[in-house]
Design a protein around this motif. Structure first.
Motif, PDB file in Angstrom:
ATOM      1  N   PRO A  69      40.429  19.679 -24.778  1.00 23.70           N
ATOM      2  CA  PRO A  69      39.544  19.165 -23.730  1.00 23.70           C
ATOM      3  C   PRO A  69      38.823  20.307 -23.031  1.00 23.70           C
ATOM      4  O   PRO A  69      39.383  21.381 -22.824  1.00 23.70           O
ATOM      5  CB  PRO A  69      40.496  18.430 -22.782  1.00 23.70           C
ATOM      6  N   SER A  70      37.561  20.081 -22.704  1.00 24.81           N
ATOM      7  CA  SER A  70      36.746  21.123 -22.085  1.00 24.81           C
ATOM      8  C   SER A  70      36.235  20.656 -20.732  1.00 24.81           C
ATOM      9  O   SER A  70      36.542  19.556 -20.272  1.00 24.81           O
ATOM     10  CB  SER A  70      35.571  21.497 -22.998  1.00 24.81           C
ATOM     11  N   LEU A  71      35.433  21.498 -20.113  1.00 22.34           N
ATOM     12  CA  LEU A  71      34.979  21.252 -18.750  1.00 22.34           C
ATOM     13  C   LEU A  71      33.528  21.698 -18.619  1.00 22.34           C
ATOM     14  O   LEU A  71      33.140  22.728 -19.180  1.00 22.34           O
ATOM     15  CB  LEU A  71      35.863  22.041 -17.782  1.00 22.34           C
ATOM     16  N   ILE A  72      32.742  20.917 -17.890  1.00 20.53           N
ATOM     17  CA  ILE A  72      31.350  21.277 -17.629  1.00 20.53           C
ATOM     18  C   ILE A  72      31.139  21.324 -16.122  1.00 20.53           C
ATOM     19  O   ILE A  72      31.469  20.365 -15.409  1.00 20.53           O
ATOM     20  CB  ILE A  72      30.360  20.274 -18.249  1.00 20.53           C
ATOM     21  N   VAL A  73      30.612  22.439 -15.634  1.00 20.76           N
ATOM     22  CA  VAL A  73      30.267  22.577 -14.219  1.00 20.76           C
ATOM     23  C   VAL A  73      28.750  22.447 -14.116  1.00 20.76           C
ATOM     24  O   VAL A  73      28.009  23.233 -14.707  1.00 20.76           O
ATOM     25  CB  VAL A  73      30.719  23.937 -13.652  1.00 20.76           C
ATOM     26  N   ALA A 195      41.304  27.902 -27.643  1.00 19.20           N
ATOM     27  CA  ALA A 195      40.947  28.238 -26.267  1.00 19.20           C
ATOM     28  C   ALA A 195      40.356  27.024 -25.572  1.00 19.20           C
ATOM     29  O   ALA A 195      39.875  26.083 -26.210  1.00 19.20           O
ATOM     30  CB  ALA A 195      39.946  29.391 -26.246  1.00 19.20           C
ATOM     31  N   THR A 196      40.406  27.052 -24.251  1.00 19.71           N
ATOM     32  CA  THR A 196      39.737  26.046 -23.435  1.00 19.71           C
ATOM     33  C   THR A 196      38.323  26.521 -23.147  1.00 19.71           C
ATOM     34  O   THR A 196      38.116  27.654 -22.716  1.00 19.71           O
ATOM     35  CB  THR A 196      40.500  25.836 -22.110  1.00 19.71           C
ATOM     36  N   PHE A 197      37.340  25.664 -23.394  1.00 17.54           N
ATOM     37  CA  PHE A 197      35.940  26.013 -23.180  1.00 17.54           C
ATOM     38  C   PHE A 197      35.463  25.416 -21.859  1.00 17.54           C
ATOM     39  O   PHE A 197      35.681  24.232 -21.582  1.00 17.54           O
ATOM     40  CB  PHE A 197      35.066  25.472 -24.321  1.00 17.54           C
ATOM     41  N   VAL A 198      34.806  26.249 -21.057  1.00 19.97           N
ATOM     42  CA  VAL A 198      34.226  25.801 -19.786  1.00 19.97           C
ATOM     43  C   VAL A 198      32.745  26.170 -19.799  1.00 19.97           C
ATOM     44  O   VAL A 198      32.397  27.334 -20.000  1.00 19.97           O
ATOM     45  CB  VAL A 198      34.918  26.451 -18.567  1.00 19.97           C
ATOM     46  N   TYR A 199      31.895  25.175 -19.600  1.00 17.54           N
ATOM     47  CA  TYR A 199      30.453  25.373 -19.632  1.00 17.54           C
ATOM     48  C   TYR A 199      29.872  25.242 -18.225  1.00 17.54           C
ATOM     49  O   TYR A 199      30.359  24.459 -17.408  1.00 17.54           O
ATOM     50  CB  TYR A 199      29.780  24.334 -20.530  1.00 17.54           C
ATOM     51  N   THR A 200      28.806  25.977 -17.973  1.00 17.21           N
ATOM     52  CA  THR A 200      28.118  25.880 -16.691  1.00 17.21           C
ATOM     53  C   THR A 200      26.616  25.802 -16.934  1.00 17.21           C
ATOM     54  O   THR A 200      26.067  26.552 -17.765  1.00 17.21           O
ATOM     55  CB  THR A 200      28.413  27.105 -15.806  1.00 17.21           C
ATOM     56  N   GLY A 201      25.942  24.907 -16.217  1.00 19.05           N
ATOM     57  CA  GLY A 201      24.497  24.783 -16.383  1.00 19.05           C
ATOM     58  C   GLY A 201      23.869  24.020 -15.232  1.00 19.05           C
ATOM     59  O   GLY A 201      24.561  23.365 -14.446  1.00 19.05           O
TER      60      GLY A 201
END
Length: 327
Positions: A69-73, A195-201
């Motif tokens: 599971p990943s995360l988007i900010v 790895a855990t992926f965290v995206y920001t945009g």
């Protein structure tokens, strides 16, 4: 910071700290440098992101067959997204190195965090190359995207990367052929790198990133954190005023009366539209001005004289009412 050496320097360099009672007074140059960099104030966005990242890393630690599971900010510009991302990444890096110290004779044992920027007009190959560049993986013009990806997955696994931070994700456009290939590459990497992926945009939900089949896949795997402007009031609390108070406490000015800035909270919220980045710039610039002109204090007059970023200036400009249309 988009190379391991740069990231490690950022993560391990002690952050600047506010002046403490009994400290030797800093020189003018030292105080100017301090306010130029300034401190990172703990915001609600940082606290929320830190909790979510820690939980998702534990959730995906032993997951083998599918993407973790990943995360988007997401949020508007100048809302503190990148600052929150970097602060959480630094915390993860330091926690890992404390728990897993390097063996004798080596500077580090593993590389827990990777930080990358999506390049403008990203293709699958240029994005894979950014992953390779972070760890110094040799890439030649004759290498195919598949070859680069294979080297990236192998090296990241061997290095023990546990958290991948990807900034400027809004630059990806899956509606184009190259953008779709780049989005597919990210999906492939999330399945192959442990790895855990965290995206920001910026305003990710309103971009093509969430459209179509690829968008549905991303939305089905990623949690969303909205990092928006701070409200003047939230229930019984005043988060924007609390942030101003914390920033004022961190100032290093010789004649600034405590409590001055919180008294101007309404004005500051109107000037910055509640954007953390705009507020930080305004206070930092006002502090530098106060040192340079010798006043050593921030007043409303000082704040009024500062030209902020265009986004903040447009938001704070009074709206003119259109004249009524004659019948």
């Amino acid at each position: 910071m988009t190379t391991w050496q740069g990231w490690e320097h950022f993560a391990t360099t002690p952050p600047r700290t506010p002046p403490q009672p009994g400290d030797t007074p800093r020189s003018t140059e030292e105080r100017l440098a301090y306010h130029s960099a300034f401190v990172t104030v703990r915001t609600p966005a940082i606290n929320t992101l830190a909790t979510q990242v820690r939980t998702l890393m534990l959730l995906g630690r032993h997951q083998q067959n599918t993407a973790r599971p990943s995360l988007i900010v997401t949020g508007p510009a100048a809302a503190g997204k990148t600052t929150a991302l970097l602060e959480v990444g630094r915390t993860c890096h330091l926690a890992h190195t404390r728990k897993h110290p390097a063996p004798p004779g080596r500077t580090h044992q593993q590389i827990p965090v990777a930080y990358l920027l999506v390049p403008p007009g990203a293709t699958a190959k240029t994005l894979a190359t950014e992953f390779a560049r972070y760890l110094g993986i040799p890439v030649t013009n004759r290498m195919t995207q598949t070859q680069i990806t294979e080297a990236v997955c192998h090296t990241y696994t061997q290095a023990g990367v546990r958290l991948v931070l990807i900034d400027e994700i809004h630059r990806l456009n899956p509606r184009t052929t190259t953008g779709a290939e780049a989005a597919d590459l990210l999906k492939d990497l999330t399945e192959r790198i442990k790895a855990t992926f965290v995206y920001t945009g910026i305003d990710v939900t309103s971009t093509p990133l969430f459209a179509g089949v690829r968008g549905a896949q991303l939305a089905g795997r990623a949690s969303l954190i909205t990092c928006g402007p701070l409200p003047a009031r939230h229930g019984q609390t005043r988060p924007f005023t609390d942030l101003i108070t914390d920033m004022e406490t961190a100032l290093d000015l010789n004649r600034h009366p405590p409590g001055t800035l919180p008294r101007h909270a309404t004005y500051l919220h109107q000037r910055t539209a509640g954007r953390i980045g705009s507020l930080a710039r305004l206070i930092r610039q006002a502090a530098i001005t106060a040192i340079c002109d010798g006043t050593e204090r921030i007043t409303k007059k000082t704040l009024d004289a500062i030209q902020l970023d265009h986004l903040a200036e447009e938001a704070s400009r009074p709206r003119t009412r259109r004249p009524a249309t004659p019948a």
